[in-house]
Design an enzyme around this catalytic site. Structure first.
Site, PDB file in Angstrom:
ATOM      1  N   LYS A 117       0.788  -1.429  -0.135  1.00 13.48           N
ATOM      2  CA  LYS A 117      -0.005  -0.334   0.144  1.00 13.48           C
ATOM      3  C   LYS A 117       0.531   0.927  -0.296  1.00 13.48           C
ATOM      4  O   LYS A 117       0.462   2.102  -0.576  1.00 13.48           O
ATOM      5  CB  LYS A 117      -1.014   0.177   1.043  1.00 13.48           C
ATOM      6  CG  LYS A 117      -1.913  -0.812   1.615  1.00 13.48           C
ATOM      7  CD  LYS A 117      -2.774  -0.945   1.967  1.00 13.48           C
ATOM      8  CE  LYS A 117      -3.776  -2.559   1.907  1.00 13.48           C
ATOM      9  NZ  LYS A 117      -4.734  -2.442   3.491  1.00 13.48           N
ATOM     10  N   GLY A 140     -13.044  -4.747   5.358  1.00 18.07           N
ATOM     11  CA  GLY A 140     -14.503  -4.515   5.727  1.00 18.07           C
ATOM     12  C   GLY A 140     -15.360  -4.977   4.463  1.00 18.07           C
ATOM     13  O   GLY A 140     -14.956  -4.136   3.728  1.00 18.07           O
TER      14      GLY A 140
END
Length: 350
Positions: free
Chosen positions: A126, A223
């Site tokens: 990332k 999520g």
């Protein structure tokens, strides 16, 4: 689709076929992102990847658009929710790493093999994406210095709290004299700092721009909901572009890789925890080893004396020093006869 193989090949084939592409795959974007973006531009299509970093936090789009007028001085971020959940449990419950990891697995926050998360691999992917966008240069995951969290022990959190710090796994990019440094490691952050108060599975990205100053993006980093939000946002943006039949935004050109500074050039304060024989003169020997490398002590604590093993823990906070000198000093300290082991060394990011 996770992983880089065969995903990267499918991505290339889709773009070459004139397909717009939306992905949440940070590994492909970290390893092949610039080439894929250039391929998309060459074929007149878009490649969107907001969900690849930060879940529902709109950091990718902001770096490409709203913050594009800025020179980015640094990025400091918490971009792995699993790791942050584990560190939060260790801090609040003073639980050992294995126990906090087991809880994360039980709640579905950690994979059965958590290596990518706890060893900083996911965060390195990332950070590579963020640095490429922030500095307009080609970077790869191997340019990121990486240290995981598995060596942390409950007493590190107790002592950090005593000194007024929280322990967070930070992903940091900064530039100095044209050279970029990329690093992922657990660090002490002042408890009053906003990053020091990012807990649980939440993520945060602090960007310091030349025009904006410091801005902080904060939200759920993983999520179903946050990822769905980011993916559908990219899909909606692509659909709007297609329905208007407007031309694509002008191409963005990435320069070749900038010079990357080694971890040895980091200049900061350090937390050092040592397990030593409980005898006179030990601290003087340690101070001498640090002094030989030009490192001065800001404060010191002696904690947790064990009468049975005749050992004690010494916790040292240094004044700012260069990493390479600290590493040399630790080698010397580790060879001292009264030093049983080096419990931990953490950098302080203020």
């Amino acid at each position: 689709m996770g992983g880089s193989d065969p995903a990267a090949d499918y991505f290339r084939r889709a773009l070459e076929s004139g397909k717009h592409l939306v992905t949440a795959n940070k590994e492909v974007m970290a390893k092949n992102g610039v080439d894929l973006l250039e391929l998309a531009q060459a074929n007149g299509v878009t490649l969107r990847f907001e969900a690849s970093v930060g879940g529902g936090i709109p950091i990718v789009g902001c770096l490409m658009n709203e913050l594009a007028a800025n020179d980015i001085y640094h990025i400091r971020s918490i971009i792995n929710g699993t790791t942050n959940f584990i560190l939060t449990r260790m801090a609040l419950q003073k639980a050992p790493f294995a126990e906090a990891l087991a809880e994360a697995k039980g709640l579905g926050y950690a994979e059965s093999d958590p290596t990518n998360d706890v060893e900083g691999i996911d965060a390195a992917y990332k950070l590579t994406v963020l640095a490429t966008l922030a500095y307009g240069r080609r970077f790869r995951p191997e340019h990121v210095y990486r240290q995981g969290i598995s060596a942390l022990e409950p007493q590190d959190f107790r002592y950090a709290e005593e000194f007024g710090f929280a322990i967070k796994s930070l992903a940091i990019a900064d530039i100095q004299d044209g050279e970029v440094q990329l690093r992922v490691y657990p660090a002490l952050v002042p408890a009053e700092n906003m990053l020091g108060n990012v807990n649980g599975v939440y993520n945060a990205v602090e960007v310091h721009g030349s025009l904006t100053g410091r801005v902080l993006f904060h939200g759920m980093g993983a999520g179903r909901g946050p990822t769905t939000s980011a993916v559908l946002g990219d899909l909606v943006a692509t659909a709007r572009l297609m329905s208007r039949e407007t031309s694509l935004a002008g191409p963005r050109h990435f320069k070749e890789q900038a010079a990357v500074r080694s971890i040895g050039s980091v200049f900061t304060r350090y937390y050092i925890r040592l397990i030593v024989a409980d005898q006179a003169g030990v601290l003087a020997q340690i101070a001498r080893a640090l002094g030989d490398e030009g490192i001065s002590i800001a404060s010191v604590l002696q904690k947790d004396t064990d009468l049975e093993s005749q050992s004690a823990e010494i916790v040292i906070m240094t004044h700012p020093a260069q990493e390479s000198f600290v590493q040399r000093a630790l080698l010397s300290i580790g060879n001292l006869e009264p030093v049983r082991r080096i419990g931990n060394m953490l950098r302080i990011e203020e």
